[in-house]
Design a protein around this motif. Structure first.
Motif, mmCIF file in Angstrom:
data_model
loop_
_atom_site.group_PDB
_atom_site.id
_atom_site.type_symbol
_atom_site.label_atom_id
_atom_site.label_comp_id
_atom_site.label_asym_id
_atom_site.label_seq_id
_atom_site.Cartn_x
_atom_site.Cartn_y
_atom_site.Cartn_z
ATOM 1 N N GLY A 76 -1.211 6.155 10.429
ATOM 2 C CA GLY A 76 -2.105 5.329 11.378
ATOM 3 C C GLY A 76 -3.069 6.081 12.300
ATOM 4 O O GLY A 76 -3.540 5.368 13.110
ATOM 5 N N LYS A 77 -3.057 7.589 12.082
ATOM 6 C CA LYS A 77 -3.950 8.022 13.327
ATOM 7 C C LYS A 77 -5.502 7.662 13.277
ATOM 8 O O LYS A 77 -5.837 7.426 14.324
ATOM 9 N N SER A 78 -5.931 7.522 12.079
ATOM 10 C CA SER A 78 -7.380 7.192 12.061
ATOM 11 C C SER A 78 -7.555 5.815 12.398
ATOM 12 O O SER A 78 -8.776 5.391 13.459
ATOM 13 N N THR A 79 -6.657 4.903 12.225
ATOM 14 C CA THR A 79 -6.812 3.636 12.803
ATOM 15 C C THR A 79 -6.694 3.588 14.085
ATOM 16 O O THR A 79 -7.416 2.886 14.930
ATOM 17 N N LEU A 80 -5.770 4.258 14.722
ATOM 18 C CA LEU A 80 -5.458 4.187 16.217
ATOM 19 C C LEU A 80 -6.659 5.057 17.075
ATOM 20 O O LEU A 80 -7.283 4.306 17.803
ATOM 21 N N LEU A 81 -7.150 5.898 16.270
ATOM 22 C CA LEU A 81 -8.506 6.626 17.030
ATOM 23 C C LEU A 81 -9.728 5.593 16.952
ATOM 24 O O LEU A 81 -10.475 5.452 17.985
ATOM 25 N N ARG A 82 -9.836 4.818 16.074
ATOM 26 C CA ARG A 82 -11.038 4.198 15.850
ATOM 27 C C ARG A 82 -10.967 2.732 17.060
ATOM 28 O O ARG A 82 -11.749 2.210 17.503
ATOM 29 N N ARG B 127 0.038 -4.743 7.827
ATOM 30 C CA ARG B 127 -0.013 -4.306 9.069
ATOM 31 C C ARG B 127 -0.078 -2.780 9.149
ATOM 32 O O ARG B 127 0.806 -2.154 8.494
ATOM 33 N N ILE B 128 -0.987 -2.208 9.915
ATOM 34 C CA ILE B 128 -1.056 -0.579 10.015
ATOM 35 C C ILE B 128 -0.309 -0.118 11.374
ATOM 36 O O ILE B 128 0.244 1.037 11.149
ATOM 37 N N LEU B 129 -0.605 -0.817 12.323
ATOM 38 C CA LEU B 129 0.041 -0.322 13.718
ATOM 39 C C LEU B 129 0.905 -1.152 14.202
ATOM 40 O O LEU B 129 0.671 -2.276 14.297
ATOM 41 N N HIS B 130 2.326 -0.893 14.486
ATOM 42 C CA HIS B 130 3.151 -1.652 14.822
ATOM 43 C C HIS B 130 3.517 -1.489 16.395
ATOM 44 O O HIS B 130 4.337 -0.812 16.839
ATOM 45 N N GLY B 131 2.842 -2.421 17.229
ATOM 46 C CA GLY B 131 3.208 -2.439 18.709
ATOM 47 C C GLY B 131 3.147 -1.075 19.470
ATOM 48 O O GLY B 131 4.198 -0.434 20.259
ATOM 49 N N LEU C 122 -0.064 -2.564 20.980
ATOM 50 C CA LEU C 122 -1.393 -2.460 19.973
ATOM 51 C C LEU C 122 -0.786 -2.993 18.450
ATOM 52 O O LEU C 122 -0.200 -2.016 17.861
ATOM 53 N N GLU C 123 -1.354 -4.055 17.980
ATOM 54 C CA GLU C 123 -1.257 -4.023 16.344
ATOM 55 C C GLU C 123 -2.611 -4.138 15.772
ATOM 56 O O GLU C 123 -3.593 -4.548 16.179
ATOM 57 N N ALA C 124 -2.579 -3.628 14.582
ATOM 58 C CA ALA C 124 -3.598 -3.409 13.740
ATOM 59 C C ALA C 124 -3.414 -4.032 12.171
ATOM 60 O O ALA C 124 -2.360 -3.512 11.924
ATOM 61 N N TRP C 125 -4.182 -4.657 11.872
ATOM 62 C CA TRP C 125 -4.189 -5.325 10.409
ATOM 63 C C TRP C 125 -5.307 -4.828 9.515
ATOM 64 O O TRP C 125 -6.480 -4.954 10.068
ATOM 65 N N TYR C 126 -5.013 -4.491 8.316
ATOM 66 C CA TYR C 126 -6.129 -4.599 7.358
ATOM 67 C C TYR C 126 -5.782 -5.544 6.381
ATOM 68 O O TYR C 126 -4.875 -5.343 5.289
ATOM 69 N N GLY C 127 -6.514 -6.782 6.265
ATOM 70 C CA GLY C 127 -6.108 -7.890 5.574
ATOM 71 C C GLY C 127 -4.857 -8.450 5.901
ATOM 72 O O GLY C 127 -4.433 -8.751 6.978
ATOM 73 N N ARG C 128 -3.646 -8.528 4.884
ATOM 74 C CA ARG C 128 -2.395 -8.778 5.159
ATOM 75 C C ARG C 128 -1.419 -7.713 5.245
ATOM 76 O O ARG C 128 -0.175 -7.885 5.513
ATOM 77 N N VAL D 21 -6.592 14.431 17.485
ATOM 78 C CA VAL D 21 -5.827 13.818 16.337
ATOM 79 C C VAL D 21 -5.582 14.799 15.114
ATOM 80 O O VAL D 21 -6.765 15.431 14.784
ATOM 81 N N THR D 22 -4.492 15.203 14.783
ATOM 82 C CA THR D 22 -4.544 16.221 13.971
ATOM 83 C C THR D 22 -2.899 16.023 13.120
ATOM 84 O O THR D 22 -2.185 15.516 13.563
ATOM 85 N N HIS D 23 -3.163 16.550 12.081
ATOM 86 C CA HIS D 23 -1.695 16.920 11.330
ATOM 87 C C HIS D 23 -1.398 18.178 11.259
ATOM 88 O O HIS D 23 -0.408 18.579 10.528
ATOM 89 N N GLU D 24 -2.038 19.253 11.926
ATOM 90 C CA GLU D 24 -1.924 20.950 11.727
ATOM 91 C C GLU D 24 -0.936 21.070 12.841
ATOM 92 O O GLU D 24 -1.103 21.085 14.156
ATOM 93 N N LEU D 25 0.370 21.338 12.555
ATOM 94 C CA LEU D 25 1.390 21.613 13.649
ATOM 95 C C LEU D 25 1.293 22.710 14.287
ATOM 96 O O LEU D 25 1.216 22.559 15.459
ATOM 97 N N GLU D 26 0.568 23.863 13.829
ATOM 98 C CA GLU D 26 0.351 24.929 14.722
ATOM 99 C C GLU D 26 -0.528 24.906 15.901
ATOM 100 O O GLU D 26 -0.403 25.290 16.960
ATOM 101 N N SER D 27 -1.715 24.015 15.548
ATOM 102 C CA SER D 27 -2.650 23.907 16.392
ATOM 103 C C SER D 27 -2.080 22.794 17.192
ATOM 104 O O SER D 27 -2.307 22.929 18.906
#
Length: 269
Positions: free
Chosen positions: A45-51, A21-25, A13-19, A200-206
């Motif tokens: 890139g978590k939110s982009t992947l979730l979308r 690149r947000i997600l790389h393979g 999966l590749e994702a781009w916003y304009g020029r 999808v989270t950045h909370e390590l303990e959770s």
């Protein structure tokens, strides 16, 4: 769909916003019955992947299959059928403020089923009981605490008994006790309702508490997908920076910065 097939299949999966690149393979699968945590810092890139997983964005390159359906090739009706089998609990709850808690939870049943009003009321109240909000159906969202809003949103997400549940930042904005209670609720949902859950989270303990498998995302790349124990002891400096909250030094190249600004101005012009 083959019962043994992964519920989510992502390939290159590749994702781009304009020029940019947000997600790389991106490559990963999510199997039935597991809790998969997608973890990473801000801007990873978590939110982009979730979308993309929700079908809100179609892949520019690569493939995303949800419940066996390739979302890049799916028709509108096929996507609607997929969305009826997934639930989403948004970061801020996204409850409709003009409707009571009970009406918020019942909304998917009104929109996507032909059930009678009494059955809908019973089903929505049962789901409120599941998330420990029994008796709160007549309150308005403004009368709920932050943790109660999260649980009400979760009740709405599971009211149609989805095969897949997506949970965006469940612990965001909550105190440690309420956050721990929500973690326990997620585990009970998996065990009692046999749901497959993507958090999808950045909370390590959770993440360490609820995950069967963790996918670590950084700068649009997957660094590792493995068990909690393997992630904790991973021999990867970027993963250890994330786990130990070590700031990453980013050298500033003034010439490169000015050159990029010039290129972007020329592109806009």
């Amino acid at each position: 769909m083959n019962a043994a097939a992964p519920l989510i299949e992502v390939e290159q999966l590749e994702a781009w916003y304009g020029r940019r690149r947000i997600l790389h393979g991106i490559d990963f699968n999510v199997n039935a019955g597991e809790i998969r945590v997608i973890m990473g810092g801000s801007g990873s890139g978590k939110s982009t992947l979730l979308r993309h997983l929700l079908g809100l964005h179609k892949p520019r390159d690569g493939t995303v299959k949800i419940l066996g359906v390739d979302i890049a090739k799916a028709s509108e009706n096929e996507m609607l059928a997929v969305r009826k089998q997934i639930g989403v609990s948004f970061q801020g709850g996204a409850l409709l403020t003009s409707m009571s808690v009970g009406d918020n939870v019942a909304l998917p049943l009104h929109e996507h089923t032909r059930l009678d009003e009494n059955t809908i009321r019973i089903m929505s109240r049962l789901k409120l009981e599941v998330v420990n909000l029994g008796g709160f159906q007549d309150l308005m969202p403004s009368q709920l605490s932050g943790g109660m809003i999260k649980r009400a949103a979760l009740a709405r997400a599971i009211v149609m008994d989805p095969k897949l549940l997506f949970f965006d930042e469940p612990s965001a904005g909550l105190d440690p006790v309420v956050s721990a209670e929500l973690d326990e609720l997620i585990l009970r949902l998996r065990d009692a309702l046999r749901m497959t859950i993507v958090v999808v989270t950045h909370e390590l303990e959770s993440a360490f508490k609820i995950a069967d498998t963790i996918t670590v995302l950084d700068q649009g790349e997957i660094l590792l997908t493995d068990t909690v124990a393997k992630v904790k002891c991973a021999d990867n400096e970027r993963i250890q920076d994330l786990l130990n909250r070590r700031p990453r030094e980013t050298p500033v190249d003034a010439d490169a910065y000015l050159r990029r600004l010039t290129e972007e101005s020329a592109a806009v012009g």
